[in-house]
Write an enzyme that holds these catalytic residues in place. Structure first.
Site, PDB file in Angstrom:
ATOM      1  N   ALA A 270       0.842  -1.191   0.000  1.00 52.80           N
ATOM      2  CA  ALA A 270       0.000   0.000   0.000  1.00 52.80           C
ATOM      3  C   ALA A 270       0.888   1.256   0.000  1.00 52.80           C
ATOM      4  CB  ALA A 270      -0.959  -0.043   1.188  1.00 52.80           C
ATOM      5  N   SER A 271       0.652   2.192   0.900  1.00 53.03           N
ATOM      6  CA  SER A 271       1.365   3.473   0.831  1.00 53.03           C
ATOM      7  C   SER A 271       2.831   3.421   1.254  1.00 53.03           C
ATOM      8  CB  SER A 271       0.634   4.523   1.673  1.00 53.03           C
ATOM      9  OG  SER A 271      -0.523   4.955   0.993  1.00 53.03           O
ATOM     10  N   VAL A 272       3.272   2.324   1.858  1.00 51.94           N
ATOM     11  CA  VAL A 272       4.707   2.167   2.093  1.00 51.94           C
ATOM     12  C   VAL A 272       5.441   2.136   0.748  1.00 51.94           C
ATOM     13  CG1 VAL A 272       6.483   0.624   3.040  1.00 51.94           C
ATOM     14  CG2 VAL A 272       4.415   1.087   4.353  1.00 51.94           C
TER      15      VAL A 272
END
Length: 369
Positions: A99-101
């Site tokens: 995801a946003s990592v």
């Protein structure tokens, strides 16, 4: 008759209230992780391992954990299953949706292009995307989440989904250009988290490299680093799945259902990177030193940006800067939960990944801090 109906309604209300009391007071709780202050590192790791095993047994964790010290894994382990069928065990090679990592991976691609003198951080975005309507926005503004560009790519895609088969970075950027929503604020006026900023960065990588974002990251970052179980994957990928991939699923009170991507999941840059516990050992060390990006250039990722009013923001290049020693990022998408924190003074890192839409994820992190 009215009394009977009223009685049934009251029973229903009591049942609903009772469910919510149970849900928030009991179901959403996790057992406390009580580690004595005088516990040795080995004892601490053992207790954390046992605690995560317990959580998995209670169906409150399905994922992996990595704890390192000076680049050496103290605990690297997975607990649970790769998908909703619950018939394939996770391993340290299992590749989780980050995801946003993923944003720090996108930032590394931009940093590599800077290293090769193919761009500068303070270049205007319009140099690479001439039709880009926000003329004062630079690449650094996108990286630091200070651009003021509206985070509109998902809403624009939804409005136009009848004409879109699978959303791509190019289509997402074209929609932004065509619709030209009003800028939220003057560039560098303030910090505002935006997925659209990182879609734009991935699109810039595609334009400069003349490659898909997926191919660029594979050939220029992951393969040179030896990250064998890390890749960009979405609905545009040539292969419909890949070895060791995990799939997201929801596990609510014992009921399991698969969470599938939709037409938006053809974009990358704000997300779409998959990686494993095993490869995060390499990725942690990348940010100390590597053969692709100079040490001086790497430092740019961890500088707090100075805003127009002279104040400091706390978002670097795909990293939330907690203090001079500690950086982190988290992510949530399609049942995936991810969390990565590094302390450069202590030379420690902590990774927690889960592919089961885990309502307990943040509570687990709080216990492990």
């Amino acid at each position: 008759m009215k009394k009977v109906i009223l009685y049934i309604l009251l029973l229903g209300i009591v049942a609903v209230i009772g469910f919510f009391i149970w849900f928030f007071a009991f179901y959403l709780q996790v057992p406390a992780l009580n580690i004595p202050k005088d516990a040795s590192p080995t004892e601490r790791v053992t207790q954390i391992d046992n605690w995560l095993e317990q959580l998995h047994t209670e169906r409150k964790f399905n994922g992996g954990v990595l704890i390192t010290k000076e680049g050496i894994p103290l605990l690297a382990k997975t607990y649970g299953f790769t998908n909703a069928s619950r018939n394939i065990q996770l391993t340290n090679k299992s590749s989780f949706r980050l995801a946003s990592v993923s944003k720090q991976f996108t930032a590394s691609g931009i940093m590599l292009l800077k290293e090769r003198n193919q761009l500068d951080y303070d270049d205007l975005v319009s140099i690479y995307i001439p039709e880009f309507p926000y003329k004062r926005v630079t690449i650094r503004h996108l990286l630091n989440q200070t651009s003021g560009v509206p985070d509109a790519y998902m809403s624009l895609a939804e409005k136009n989904k009848d004409s879109i088969n699978i959303l791509t970075n190019r289509i997402a950027v074209d929609l932004l250009i065509e619709n030209h929503p009003k800028i939220d604020f003057i560039p560098n006026e303030k910090y505002q988290y935006s997925n659209t900023n990182y879609i734009l960065l991935a699109r810039i990588i595609e334009i400069i490299s003349n490659q898909s974002f997926e191919d660029f990251m594979s050939e220029q970052i992951f393969t040179p680093l030896g990250m064998k179980t890390t890749r960009v994957w979405n609905l545009l990928s040539k292969d419909k799945t890949f070895k060791d991939k995990t799939d997201g699923f929801e596990d609510m009170a014992g009921e399991v259902r698969e969470i599938k991507p939709n037409f938006i999941d053809g974009v990358a840059g704000d997300g779409a990177v998959f990686s494993s516990i095993e490869d995060f050992v390499i990725w942690d060390q990348f940010w100390y030193q590597n053969d692709l990006i100079s040490s001086e250039n790497l430092k740019e990722a961890f500088k707090k940006p100075t805003l127009n009013n002279g104040k400091k923001s706390n978002y670097g290049f795909g990293w939330v800067i907690l203090n001079e020693d500690t950086v982190m990022h988290n992510g949530v998408w399609l049942a995936a939960n991810s969390y990565f924190v590094r302390n450069t003074k202590k030379k420690t890192s902590f990774v927690l990944l889960d592919n089961s839409s885990n309502l307990f994820f943040n509570k687990i992190i709080e216990n492990l801090k």
